[in-house]
Design a protein around this motif. Structure first.
Motif, short mmCIF file in Angstrom:
data_model
loop_
_atom_site.label_atom_id
_atom_site.label_comp_id
_atom_site.label_asym_id
_atom_site.label_seq_id
_atom_site.Cartn_x
_atom_site.Cartn_y
_atom_site.Cartn_z
N ARG A 181 -1.88 5.13 10.44
CA ARG A 181 -0.95 4.00 10.48
C ARG A 181 0.08 4.11 9.36
O ARG A 181 1.26 3.81 9.54
N ILE A 182 -0.36 4.54 8.19
CA ILE A 182 0.55 4.70 7.06
C ILE A 182 1.55 5.82 7.34
O ILE A 182 2.75 5.69 7.07
N ILE A 183 1.06 6.94 7.89
CA ILE A 183 1.96 8.05 8.20
C ILE A 183 2.96 7.66 9.27
O ILE A 183 4.15 8.02 9.20
N LYS A 184 2.53 6.92 10.27
CA LYS A 184 3.41 6.52 11.36
C LYS A 184 4.53 5.61 10.87
O LYS A 184 5.67 5.71 11.33
N ASN A 185 4.23 4.72 9.94
CA ASN A 185 5.23 3.80 9.40
C ASN A 185 5.64 4.22 7.99
O ASN A 185 5.81 3.37 7.11
N TYR A 186 5.77 5.52 7.79
CA TYR A 186 6.04 6.07 6.46
C TYR A 186 7.33 5.52 5.86
O TYR A 186 7.37 5.09 4.70
N ASN A 187 8.41 5.49 6.65
CA ASN A 187 9.70 5.03 6.13
C ASN A 187 9.64 3.57 5.69
O ASN A 187 10.22 3.19 4.66
N ASP A 188 8.94 2.75 6.46
CA ASP A 188 8.84 1.33 6.10
C ASP A 188 8.11 1.14 4.77
O ASP A 188 8.51 0.32 3.94
N TYR A 189 7.06 1.93 4.56
CA TYR A 189 6.31 1.79 3.31
C TYR A 189 7.09 2.37 2.12
O TYR A 189 6.97 1.88 1.00
N VAL A 190 7.90 3.40 2.37
CA VAL A 190 8.75 3.93 1.30
C VAL A 190 9.77 2.88 0.88
O VAL A 190 9.97 2.63 -0.32
N LEU A 191 10.42 2.25 1.85
CA LEU A 191 11.39 1.19 1.52
C LEU A 191 10.70 0.01 0.84
O LEU A 191 11.27 -0.61 -0.07
N ARG A 192 9.49 -0.28 1.27
CA ARG A 192 8.74 -1.40 0.66
C ARG A 192 8.51 -1.13 -0.82
O ARG A 192 8.71 -2.02 -1.66
N ASN A 193 8.09 0.08 -1.16
CA ASN A 193 7.82 0.39 -2.56
C ASN A 193 9.10 0.58 -3.37
O ASN A 193 9.13 0.27 -4.56
N LEU A 194 10.16 1.07 -2.72
CA LEU A 194 11.44 1.17 -3.43
C LEU A 194 11.97 -0.21 -3.78
O LEU A 194 12.53 -0.42 -4.87
N SER A 195 11.81 -1.16 -2.87
CA SER A 195 12.26 -2.52 -3.15
C SER A 195 11.42 -3.21 -4.21
O SER A 195 11.86 -4.18 -4.82
N ARG A 196 10.22 -2.69 -4.48
CA ARG A 196 9.34 -3.28 -5.49
C ARG A 196 9.46 -2.61 -6.84
O ARG A 196 8.67 -2.88 -7.74
N GLY A 197 10.43 -1.69 -6.97
CA GLY A 197 10.71 -1.12 -8.28
C GLY A 197 10.22 0.29 -8.49
O GLY A 197 10.45 0.85 -9.56
N TYR A 198 9.55 0.89 -7.51
CA TYR A 198 9.11 2.27 -7.65
C TYR A 198 10.31 3.21 -7.50
O TYR A 198 11.20 2.96 -6.68
N SER A 199 10.32 4.28 -8.27
CA SER A 199 11.40 5.26 -8.15
C SER A 199 11.04 6.28 -7.08
O SER A 199 9.89 6.44 -6.70
N ARG A 200 12.08 6.98 -6.59
CA ARG A 200 11.84 7.98 -5.56
C ARG A 200 11.02 9.15 -6.10
O ARG A 200 10.29 9.81 -5.35
#
Length: 362
Positions: A181-200
């Protein structure tokens, strides 16, 4: 007088009845035959704790794990549930990479209300020595076969000893499903963590990948807004039109607008789903692969020529035969007479020697 005598008789009778009731309460009743359930309850052996062992990896501890441990805990009336968890080294070698570390998995088990004891560094295969060491009466697990390094069932020994208790798996949830499930929605979780202050860099995402994910998210939002706007416009048009009213647009123009809007939506959907981007990326990959292949081929040829050139001597003394031949040619060109060679035998040098001198740098 008659009434007074009747009242005295009633009082005496009530006293006799009270005494009889007290005597009945004091005298114990005869004990009847015990039922089978009473015998089991009063049997001291039934109150002995039963130690049941359940093992596993318990990565990303979820309610499927908890329900399996609950079943193991409720197998006997007085159960001590002992749970074994394998460490990282053993798990990574025999099963694969885990998301949680061994300490995190140990702590997840300690906070489960069905677990009484946690055994760290549990073995992959349950042996009789392990059962004896921890005073384990039964082993609880689902009936699916789990192979060890040699391909044998890890619970084969326990099943032969008659100490295996089967539990049921919870369908629809597993650690593999959560990771998928995490791999399938990978982009959504990346944007979620970027919006929470994590760096790329913390997420392991390149700059190009980050820009592409953000662009896909923007296109997805644009497609959603376009669809909502089109539906609102259609609702307004339907609300403003009445039967018998003249059409606003000709049929062909209206059909053309519908096809255009549908084409734009399909294009946006392809961009959002990544189909168009995948086609463009495929063509770009082919082009880049061709360019890189040509560059690699040219560089390989250049490298070979360079190695061959550097491997040759830069200068070489002219041999007598070549000096004589050069002098003769020079004299003929100037119209003079060439002097005979002092060593005529050298003039008749074999052709093989001349061929070897063609690659000499002068």
């Amino acid at each position: 007088m008659v009434a007074a005598s009747r009242s005295k008789k009633k009082q005496a009778q009530s006293r006799r009845e009270a005494v009889t009731n007290e005597e009945q309460e004091v005298v114990p009743q005869a004990a009847g035959p015990k039922t089978e359930q009473e015998d089991v309850t009063e049997d001291p052996s039934s109150s002995k704790p039963v130690r049941i062992y359940a093992d596993g990896i318990f990565d990303l501890f979820h309610f499927g794990h908890a329900k399996a441990l609950e079943q193991a805990k409720k197998l006997c009336p007085n159960t001590v549930l002992v749970v074994g968890c394998c460490n990282d080294e053993l798990t990574h070698r025999l099963k694969g990479k885990t998301v949680l570390t061994e300490e995190e998995r140990y702590e997840s088990l300690r906070h489960c209300k069905w677990v009484d004891e946690v055994i760290r560094d549990a073995p992959w295969t349950v042996t009789p020595e392990f059962l004896e060491k921890h005073n384990i009466d039964f082993v609880a697990h689902d009936a699916l076969p789990y192979a060890d390094a040699s391909g044998n069932d890890v619970y084969d020994v326990v099943k032969k000893l008659g100490k295996f208790k089967e539990t049921q798996r919870t369908e629809g949830v597993s650690t593999s499903d959560i990771i998928l499930r995490i791999i399938k929605n990978y982009n959504d979780y990346v944007l979620r963590n970027l919006s929470r202050g994590y760096s790329r860099k913390e997420l392991g995402v390149s700059l190009v990948r980050e820009k592409r994910i953000r662009a896909q998210q923007s296109m997805k939002q644009l497609s959603k807004r376009m669809t909502e706007q089109r539906l609102r416009t259609l609702e307004h048009l339907r609300a403003g039109m009445t039967p018998g009213k003249v059409r606003i647009l000709p049929r062909d123009v209206e059909q053309g607008l519908k096809e255009f809007a549908s084409g734009v939506e399909q294009l946006v959907d392809r961009l959002v789903n990544g189909e168009l981007g995948q086609e463009m990326a495929t063509h770009a990959d082919k082009f880049l692969n061709g360019v890189v292949s040509n560059v690699e081929t040219s560089y390989s040829r250049f490298e070979q020529v360079l190695k061959k050139t550097l491997g040759m001597p830069l200068t070489r003394k002219r041999q007598p035969a070549r000096r004589a031949k050069t002098a003769a040619l020079t004299g003929v060109a100037r119209g003079g007479v060439s002097k005979p060679s002092a060593k005529p035998a050298a003039a008749a040098a074999p052709k093989t020697a001349q061929k070897k001198r063609k690659g000499v740098l002068w």
